[in-house]
Write an enzyme that holds these catalytic residues in place. Sequence first.
Site, PDB file in Angstrom:
ATOM      1  N   HIS A  98      47.530  25.320  62.267  1.00 50.24           N
ATOM      2  CA  HIS A  98      46.308  25.875  62.851  1.00 50.24           C
ATOM      3  C   HIS A  98      45.544  24.791  63.592  1.00 50.24           C
ATOM      4  CE1 HIS A  98      42.926  28.533  63.447  1.00 50.24           C
ATOM      5  NE2 HIS A  98      42.117  27.604  62.962  1.00 50.24           N
ATOM      6  N   SER A  99      45.173  25.067  64.852  1.00 55.56           N
ATOM      7  CA  SER A  99      44.379  24.164  65.676  1.00 55.56           C
ATOM      8  C   SER A  99      45.105  22.826  65.838  1.00 55.56           C
ATOM      9  CB  SER A  99      42.975  23.998  65.072  1.00 55.56           C
ATOM     10  OG  SER A  99      42.086  23.417  65.992  1.00 55.56           O
ATOM     11  N   MET A 100      44.527  21.716  65.418  1.00 52.69           N
ATOM     12  CA  MET A 100      45.233  20.440  65.466  1.00 52.69           C
ATOM     13  C   MET A 100      46.589  20.546  64.786  1.00 52.69           C
ATOM     14  SD  MET A 100      44.097  16.863  63.622  1.00 52.69           S
ATOM     15  CE  MET A 100      45.339  15.795  62.899  1.00 52.69           C
TER      16      MET A 100
END
Length: 255
Positions: free
Chosen positions: A96-98
């Site tokens: 998720h995300s990074m």
Amino acid sequence: MTGASTTSAASWLRRFHPRPKDGPRLICFPHAGGSASYYFRMSRVLHLSMEVAAVQYPGRQDRRMEPPVEDITQLADLITRELRDAEPRPTVLFGHSMGAMVAFEVARRLERDGNLPLALFASGRRAPSTVRAASQPMHLRDDAHIVTELRALSGTDNQILEDEQLLAMILPVLRSDYRAVETYEYVPGPLLRCPIVSLVGTDDPQATIAEVQAWAGHTTGGFDLRVFDGGHFYLDTRTDEVAGVIQKRYSAGVS
């Protein structure tokens, strides 16, 4: 800054529930400032049908005395090194995300080794090949700006944001993670052969639908886009639903 490259796999991976004898392995990669425990609920939902392991980056929780790794590719190198020594199992990557960026770079390395993942789930992150107009990097802004950004993304408990002592603990790690994300440079190379499933919230300021759709250009193995109601941290309230998507495709006994 470098992480603890000599640590064992136990230092990188956290398992919150017993793993089944059979079935694939799901490796979960946290967002910037996040920790392995973010995926406790995901593990609780899925652990009967697959092994669930969450990556614990240096600099947080039980690894808080270790310096954070401020380079996405170096972080991917270290994690891949540990995964090479893990018990062989078909592997699904979820970030998720990074974490989606780290998972992507890990997938590239695994495929380079001949270990094709079952799939890469890239959540809440635009495709590596997309470029946004330049703005002042978050890791160079003052603490007040970073706190304002955290409030806007609604992914951090307000009690933490109002506690100066807690902020003093998390902001250096978060700043290091922002530096890793914002200094990452995508290097074109062979396309992934595993499928990519991209997931995004309808109101995510960090990733538009078009930017997420661009993940399709990073694989020859098929692409799927899933859109959920919510913002950047839609996963906070949609974990069960997302876990269901993973389970339906890659539960025990399904290849």
